[in-house]
Write a protein that holds these residues in place. Structure first.
Motif, PDB file in Angstrom:
ATOM      1  N   TYR A  80       0.857  -1.181   0.000  1.00  0.00           N
ATOM      2  CA  TYR A  80       0.000   0.000   0.000  1.00  0.00           C
ATOM      3  C   TYR A  80       0.896   1.234   0.000  1.00  0.00           C
ATOM      4  O   TYR A  80       1.856   1.301   0.763  1.00  0.00           O
ATOM      5  CB  TYR A  80      -0.918  -0.024   1.219  1.00  0.00           C
ATOM      6  CG  TYR A  80      -1.812  -1.242   1.226  1.00  0.00           C
ATOM      7  CD1 TYR A  80      -3.028  -1.232   0.572  1.00  0.00           C
ATOM      8  CD2 TYR A  80      -1.408  -2.416   1.861  1.00  0.00           C
ATOM      9  CE1 TYR A  80      -3.832  -2.364   0.545  1.00  0.00           C
ATOM     10  CE2 TYR A  80      -2.205  -3.544   1.843  1.00  0.00           C
ATOM     11  CZ  TYR A  80      -3.414  -3.513   1.188  1.00  0.00           C
ATOM     12  OH  TYR A  80      -4.205  -4.626   1.160  1.00  0.00           O
ATOM     13  N   PHE A  81       0.576   2.196  -0.848  1.00  0.00           N
ATOM     14  CA  PHE A  81       1.407   3.386  -1.007  1.00  0.00           C
ATOM     15  C   PHE A  81       0.584   4.646  -0.782  1.00  0.00           C
ATOM     16  O   PHE A  81      -0.607   4.691  -1.101  1.00  0.00           O
ATOM     17  CB  PHE A  81       2.006   3.430  -2.421  1.00  0.00           C
ATOM     18  CG  PHE A  81       2.915   2.275  -2.713  1.00  0.00           C
ATOM     19  CD1 PHE A  81       4.247   2.331  -2.369  1.00  0.00           C
ATOM     20  CD2 PHE A  81       2.435   1.130  -3.319  1.00  0.00           C
ATOM     21  CE1 PHE A  81       5.098   1.266  -2.629  1.00  0.00           C
ATOM     22  CE2 PHE A  81       3.266   0.064  -3.583  1.00  0.00           C
ATOM     23  CZ  PHE A  81       4.605   0.132  -3.237  1.00  0.00           C
ATOM     24  N   GLU A  82       1.252   5.653  -0.270  1.00  0.00           N
ATOM     25  CA  GLU A  82       0.646   6.967  -0.095  1.00  0.00           C
ATOM     26  C   GLU A  82       0.875   7.785  -1.363  1.00  0.00           C
ATOM     27  O   GLU A  82       1.757   7.476  -2.159  1.00  0.00           O
ATOM     28  CB  GLU A  82       1.269   7.682   1.112  1.00  0.00           C
ATOM     29  CG  GLU A  82       1.059   6.972   2.434  1.00  0.00           C
ATOM     30  CD  GLU A  82      -0.409   6.910   2.839  1.00  0.00           C
ATOM     31  OE1 GLU A  82      -1.154   7.871   2.548  1.00  0.00           O
ATOM     32  OE2 GLU A  82      -0.807   5.891   3.435  1.00  0.00           O
ATOM     33  N   ALA A  83       0.124   8.852  -1.509  1.00  0.00           N
ATOM     34  CA  ALA A  83       0.270   9.726  -2.677  1.00  0.00           C
ATOM     35  C   ALA A  83       1.687  10.293  -2.729  1.00  0.00           C
ATOM     36  O   ALA A  83       2.236  10.715  -1.719  1.00  0.00           O
ATOM     37  CB  ALA A  83      -0.745  10.859  -2.611  1.00  0.00           C
ATOM     38  N   LYS A 105      12.257  -4.452 -14.168  1.00  0.00           N
ATOM     39  CA  LYS A 105      12.822  -5.545 -14.951  1.00  0.00           C
ATOM     40  C   LYS A 105      12.680  -6.882 -14.239  1.00  0.00           C
ATOM     41  O   LYS A 105      12.715  -7.923 -14.869  1.00  0.00           O
ATOM     42  CB  LYS A 105      14.299  -5.272 -15.243  1.00  0.00           C
ATOM     43  CG  LYS A 105      14.508  -4.069 -16.144  1.00  0.00           C
ATOM     44  CD  LYS A 105      15.973  -3.787 -16.338  1.00  0.00           C
ATOM     45  CE  LYS A 105      16.160  -2.529 -17.168  1.00  0.00           C
ATOM     46  NZ  LYS A 105      17.561  -2.134 -17.265  1.00  0.00           N
ATOM     47  N   GLN A 106      12.536  -6.863 -12.924  1.00  0.00           N
ATOM     48  CA  GLN A 106      12.530  -8.100 -12.159  1.00  0.00           C
ATOM     49  C   GLN A 106      11.161  -8.505 -11.641  1.00  0.00           C
ATOM     50  O   GLN A 106      10.953  -9.650 -11.293  1.00  0.00           O
ATOM     51  CB  GLN A 106      13.480  -7.963 -10.970  1.00  0.00           C
ATOM     52  CG  GLN A 106      14.905  -7.729 -11.391  1.00  0.00           C
ATOM     53  CD  GLN A 106      15.800  -7.432 -10.206  1.00  0.00           C
ATOM     54  OE1 GLN A 106      15.343  -7.381  -9.081  1.00  0.00           O
ATOM     55  NE2 GLN A 106      17.077  -7.219 -10.465  1.00  0.00           N
ATOM     56  N   LYS A 107      10.238  -7.573 -11.586  1.00  0.00           N
ATOM     57  CA  LYS A 107       8.944  -7.854 -10.975  1.00  0.00           C
ATOM     58  C   LYS A 107       7.811  -7.332 -11.844  1.00  0.00           C
ATOM     59  O   LYS A 107       7.985  -6.402 -12.606  1.00  0.00           O
ATOM     60  CB  LYS A 107       8.842  -7.165  -9.608  1.00  0.00           C
ATOM     61  CG  LYS A 107       9.901  -7.560  -8.624  1.00  0.00           C
ATOM     62  CD  LYS A 107       9.794  -6.730  -7.380  1.00  0.00           C
ATOM     63  CE  LYS A 107      10.939  -7.014  -6.428  1.00  0.00           C
ATOM     64  NZ  LYS A 107      10.960  -6.115  -5.293  1.00  0.00           N
ATOM     65  N   GLY A 108       6.666  -7.934 -11.677  1.00  0.00           N
ATOM     66  CA  GLY A 108       5.459  -7.420 -12.311  1.00  0.00           C
ATOM     67  C   GLY A 108       4.670  -6.620 -11.294  1.00  0.00           C
ATOM     68  O   GLY A 108       4.691  -6.924 -10.100  1.00  0.00           O
ATOM     69  N   HIS A 109       4.005  -5.588 -11.737  1.00  0.00           N
ATOM     70  CA  HIS A 109       3.218  -4.753 -10.842  1.00  0.00           C
ATOM     71  C   HIS A 109       1.791  -4.658 -11.368  1.00  0.00           C
ATOM     72  O   HIS A 109       1.584  -4.475 -12.562  1.00  0.00           O
ATOM     73  CB  HIS A 109       3.812  -3.345 -10.753  1.00  0.00           C
ATOM     74  CG  HIS A 109       5.156  -3.308 -10.119  1.00  0.00           C
ATOM     75  ND1 HIS A 109       6.307  -3.653 -10.801  1.00  0.00           N
ATOM     76  CD2 HIS A 109       5.543  -2.998  -8.867  1.00  0.00           C
ATOM     77  CE1 HIS A 109       7.333  -3.538  -9.982  1.00  0.00           C
ATOM     78  NE2 HIS A 109       6.900  -3.147  -8.807  1.00  0.00           N
ATOM     79  N   LEU A 110       0.849  -4.793 -10.488  1.00  0.00           N
ATOM     80  CA  LEU A 110      -0.555  -4.640 -10.835  1.00  0.00           C
ATOM     81  C   LEU A 110      -1.143  -3.603  -9.896  1.00  0.00           C
ATOM     82  O   LEU A 110      -1.135  -3.794  -8.681  1.00  0.00           O
ATOM     83  CB  LEU A 110      -1.299  -5.974 -10.678  1.00  0.00           C
ATOM     84  CG  LEU A 110      -2.796  -5.932 -10.922  1.00  0.00           C
ATOM     85  CD1 LEU A 110      -3.089  -5.641 -12.391  1.00  0.00           C
ATOM     86  CD2 LEU A 110      -3.433  -7.252 -10.518  1.00  0.00           C
ATOM     87  N   ILE A 111      -1.623  -2.502 -10.449  1.00  0.00           N
ATOM     88  CA  ILE A 111      -2.235  -1.460  -9.647  1.00  0.00           C
ATOM     89  C   ILE A 111      -3.690  -1.851  -9.454  1.00  0.00           C
ATOM     90  O   ILE A 111      -4.467  -1.894 -10.405  1.00  0.00           O
ATOM     91  CB  ILE A 111      -2.136  -0.079 -10.342  1.00  0.00           C
ATOM     92  CG1 ILE A 111      -0.700   0.215 -10.768  1.00  0.00           C
ATOM     93  CG2 ILE A 111      -2.712   1.009  -9.455  1.00  0.00           C
ATOM     94  CD1 ILE A 111       0.304   0.204  -9.644  1.00  0.00           C
ATOM     95  N   TYR A 112      -4.047  -2.179  -8.236  1.00  0.00           N
ATOM     96  CA  TYR A 112      -5.397  -2.664  -7.934  1.00  0.00           C
ATOM     97  C   TYR A 112      -6.391  -1.518  -7.801  1.00  0.00           C
ATOM     98  O   TYR A 112      -7.506  -1.599  -8.267  1.00  0.00           O
ATOM     99  CB  TYR A 112      -5.357  -3.511  -6.656  1.00  0.00           C
ATOM    100  CG  TYR A 112      -6.699  -4.066  -6.263  1.00  0.00           C
ATOM    101  CD1 TYR A 112      -7.223  -5.151  -6.938  1.00  0.00           C
ATOM    102  CD2 TYR A 112      -7.437  -3.500  -5.238  1.00  0.00           C
ATOM    103  CE1 TYR A 112      -8.458  -5.660  -6.602  1.00  0.00           C
ATOM    104  CE2 TYR A 112      -8.667  -4.002  -4.886  1.00  0.00           C
ATOM    105  CZ  TYR A 112      -9.181  -5.080  -5.569  1.00  0.00           C
ATOM    106  OH  TYR A 112     -10.394  -5.576  -5.225  1.00  0.00           O
ATOM    107  N   GLU A 113      -5.971  -0.453  -7.162  1.00  0.00           N
ATOM    108  CA  GLU A 113      -6.879   0.656  -6.931  1.00  0.00           C
ATOM    109  C   GLU A 113      -6.080   1.951  -6.932  1.00  0.00           C
ATOM    110  O   GLU A 113      -4.998   2.034  -6.356  1.00  0.00           O
ATOM    111  CB  GLU A 113      -7.568   0.482  -5.573  1.00  0.00           C
ATOM    112  CG  GLU A 113      -8.610   1.519  -5.267  1.00  0.00           C
ATOM    113  CD  GLU A 113      -9.300   1.237  -3.936  1.00  0.00           C
ATOM    114  OE1 GLU A 113      -9.846   2.175  -3.385  1.00  0.00           O
ATOM    115  OE2 GLU A 113      -9.265   0.082  -3.464  1.00  0.00           O
ATOM    116  N   GLY A 114      -6.581   2.962  -7.605  1.00  0.00           N
ATOM    117  CA  GLY A 114      -5.921   4.257  -7.615  1.00  0.00           C
ATOM    118  C   GLY A 114      -5.367   4.607  -8.981  1.00  0.00           C
ATOM    119  O   GLY A 114      -5.586   3.916  -9.969  1.00  0.00           O
TER     120      GLY A 114
END
Length: 104
Positions: A63-66, A77-86
């Motif tokens: 979870y990240f803040e603005a 390059k090493q990981k996949g990221h999926l933005i679930y909300e925002g």
């Protein structure tokens, strides 16, 4: 008669698969958001349950803040990221073959 039997078996199997895919996936879901992520990957990408079980073992919810940095160039390059909300803004310092900044 043979063709009717084959058609009935085919449609019964298709109904069974559809019914099974729409059932809750509680046997390997740990977090409440995993159900939604499973539906996303299955419906849009065709990922089966066995594949998703492997993904769930290695996934991490963060979870990240603005304004907080989500990933650096090496992470991408090493990981996949999926933005679930925002909403996110992507800034890249990548350059093309002529040394110009690539489009972001």
């Amino acid at each position: 008669l043979i063709w009717v039997s084959i058609t009935i078996i085919f449609h019964a199997y298709a109904f069974y698969r559809h019914f099974k895919d729409e059932m809750p996936v509680g046997e390997f879901v740990e977090k409440e958001n995993d159900e939604a992520v499973w539906r996303y990957f299955h419906r849009r990408c065709g990922m089966e349950r066995l594949e998703f079980k492997k993904v769930v073992k290695t996934r991490v919810w963060k979870y990240f803040e603005a304004g907080e940095v989500i990933a650096s160039n090496t992470d991408l390059k090493q990981k996949g990221h999926l933005i679930y909300e925002g909403v996110v803004e992507m800034v890249s310092d990548a350059t093309d073959s002529e040394g110009k900044h690539a489009r972001t």
